[in-house]
Structure formats: structure tokens, C-alpha cells
Design an enzyme around this catalytic site. Structure first.
Site, PDB file in Angstrom:
ATOM      1  N   GLU A 171      19.781 -27.714  20.031  1.00 50.58           N
ATOM      2  CA  GLU A 171      18.801 -28.827  20.573  1.00 50.58           C
ATOM      3  C   GLU A 171      19.199 -28.741  22.083  1.00 50.58           C
ATOM      4  OE1 GLU A 171      17.582 -31.496  16.704  1.00 50.58           O
ATOM      5  OE2 GLU A 171      19.180 -32.009  17.877  1.00 50.58           O
ATOM      6  N   ASP A 215      10.760 -32.487  20.806  1.00 48.30           N
ATOM      7  CA  ASP A 215      11.979 -32.842  19.614  1.00 48.30           C
ATOM      8  C   ASP A 215      12.169 -34.202  19.315  1.00 48.30           C
ATOM      9  OD1 ASP A 215      14.029 -32.145  17.979  1.00 48.30           O
ATOM     10  OD2 ASP A 215      15.275 -31.427  19.389  1.00 48.30           O
ATOM     11  N   GLY A 216      12.631 -34.588  18.282  1.00 54.27           N
ATOM     12  CA  GLY A 216      12.881 -35.867  17.749  1.00 54.27           C
ATOM     13  C   GLY A 216      14.009 -36.679  18.367  1.00 54.27           C
ATOM     14  N   SER A 231      12.834 -34.480  10.756  1.00 52.25           N
ATOM     15  CA  SER A 231      11.389 -35.023  10.049  1.00 52.25           C
ATOM     16  C   SER A 231      10.492 -35.096  10.883  1.00 52.25           C
ATOM     17  CB  SER A 231      11.951 -36.094   9.253  1.00 52.25           C
ATOM     18  OG  SER A 231      12.269 -37.198  10.244  1.00 52.25           O
ATOM     19  N   LYS A 255      12.960 -46.279  16.508  1.00 56.15           N
ATOM     20  CA  LYS A 255      13.933 -45.542  16.875  1.00 56.15           C
ATOM     21  C   LYS A 255      14.317 -46.255  18.372  1.00 56.15           C
ATOM     22  CE  LYS A 255      14.535 -42.579  13.723  1.00 56.15           C
ATOM     23  NZ  LYS A 255      14.231 -41.501  13.520  1.00 56.15           N
ATOM     24  N   GLY A 275      21.482 -35.962  14.097  1.00 58.81           N
ATOM     25  CA  GLY A 275      21.633 -36.617  12.853  1.00 58.81           C
ATOM     26  C   GLY A 275      21.660 -35.523  11.902  1.00 58.81           C
TER      27      GLY A 275
END
Length: 235
Positions: free
Chosen positions: A106, A84-85, A31, A124, A99
Site C-alpha cells: 500500500e 485506499d482506506g 473493506s 476513522k 490492519g
């Protein structure tokens, strides 16, 4: 009232300041990364020249739909930057990722980049990794046996908690872009991420795990107090 997506978008916008003309970029999945690709597309349409390497079919579809120039990792070669997250950010910028089920691609893309920048909302950041279930990508042959061996490896690494096969909304095993399955280790806390990573890697049938250790060089966190940028020694 602050919308839940606002901090994610602010973190993504800040990360965009690290992007310069001519860069080859790893484009993350999830997201928060989705916001980055949207903002990147605006810059591309304004004249920014970049080449993106998506980390998932989902990100590939989004990038193509927005007109972001894309290539495979083989075509692009070494990357300048990967954005990236993360599902969790712990001490030393150790991460839990996966997740969304894209952890293998990744990690490959992040490892191919000169620098990995992580973008996330401030929730986070954790003192100890493990609240978020650790994803472990495995082959689909003998998955019940692999699951038992992973659970044993987890215990030997000093962690406790069930290891469960991930399923989709219809109850079927979740399948990654590479055709693998995901085991989620619900551990609560991981006192020694490096030890756990080594133990899990030794299990036959494990393809990759969601512990990203020594890869992130910078983490951009957005919260009520604004933007905080973490580096390995500043956690």
C-alpha cells in the site's frame, strides 16, 4: 436502519468522481477499498478506460474476478491516483494503515501516485492517532529480538504499550503477501507520529510501518451528516 457498510460504500462512490478516463489507479486493500473496486468495475463495464494496480493479492483477485484491467506497478509506471482506506485518520491527514496486513505494498503504491485519496467512514477520524494498533512489518529472522528492539524504540519515542506478534485465526504467525511478519504496537495514543516513525525505521529487521505521513492529499469521510472531504489544512 443504517448498515455498517453503507458509509464505506458512499465514501467509495464519492472517490469514484475523481477518476477520469485513461487514468492509472492504485487499488487499495480492505473493506472500504473493496467497495471502490466493485463500483469501479461497474464503470469499466460501462466503458471507462482505466488501468489498476492492486495493493494486495486479495485486491488482485477481486479486480480480476470483476473484469477490472490490472497491471503490476512496474508495468503501469507512475500512477495518477491511489484510492485506499485507512484504519485511522489524524491531524494533517496522518494515517494508520495495515490492519489487513498489506501496508508495504500500500505504501509503495501510494508513493508512486500523483495523489492519494483515502476513503473511510467518519468513525476513522481521530484527534490523536494510536487507538488502532500500529502495524509494523518485519522479517522473520530473529523476530523475538526485533520485537524487543521495536518495543524499546516505541518507548524512546514517547509511547507506551505492548508490541505483539500478529497471529492468524489458527494461532500461527500472520504472513504478509511479501512473506514477512507483522508486529502490532498497542499504544493507545501517538503524540508525535513523525518521531515514532523515525524511531521504528532505525530498528534492523523492520521492513515498513503503518504510519502514512505526508501521503494523503484528500480524505473522503462518510457519516450520518453526509460526505466530508478533508485536506491537510482542513482537519
Amino acid at each position: 436502519m443504517v448498515h455498517a457498510e453503507d458509509p464505506k460504500r458512499r465514501a467509495a462512490a464519492h472517490a469514484l468522481t475523481y477518476v477520469t478516463d485513461g487514468m492509472r489507479l492504485g487499488l487499495g486493500t480492505g473493506s472500504t477499498a473493496r467497495h471502490f473496486v466493485e463500483l469501479l468495475a461497474e464503470k469499466v463495464h460501462a466503458g471507462l478506460n482505466i488501468l489498476g494496480v492492486p495493493t494486495s493479492e486479495q485486491t488482485l483477485s477481486q479486480a480480476v474476478s470483476l473484469g477490472v484491467p490490472i497491471a503490476t506497478l512496474d508495468e503501469a509506471g507512475p500512477l495518477d491516483l491511489c484510492i485506499d482506506g485507512a484504519d485511522e485518520v489524524g491531524p494533517g491527514l496522518a494515517l494508520i494503515k495495515g490492519g489487513g496486513g498489506a501496508l508495504l505494498r500500500e505504501k509503495i503504491v501510494a508513493s508512486a501516485a500523483r495523489e492519494m485519496v483515502v476513503i473511510a467512514d467518519s468513525s476513522k477520524k481521530v484527534a490523536v492517532l494510536g487507538r488502532f494498533p500500529l502495524p509494523i512489518e518485519v522479517v522473520d529472522f530473529g523476530v523475538a529480538s526485533i520485537e524487543r528492539h521495536v518495543a524499546e524504540a516505541v518507548r524512546k519515542a514517547g509511547c507506551e504499550g505492548p508490541v505483539k506478534l500478529r497471529r492468524d485465526g489458527d494461532g500461527h504467525p500472520f504472513v504478509t503477501d511479501q512473506g514477512h511478519l507483522i508486529l502490532d504496537a498497542h499504544l493507545g495514543r501517538i503524540p508525535d507520529p513523525a518521531a515514532l516513525a523515525r524511531a521504528v525505521e532505525e530498528v534492523a529487521g523492520v521492513v515498513e510501518h503503518g504510519l502514512f505521513l505526508g501521503l494523503a492529499r484528500r480524505v473522503v469521510l462518510a457519516g450520518a451528516d453526509g460526505i466530508t472531504v478533508l485536506e491537510p489544512g482542513s482537519f
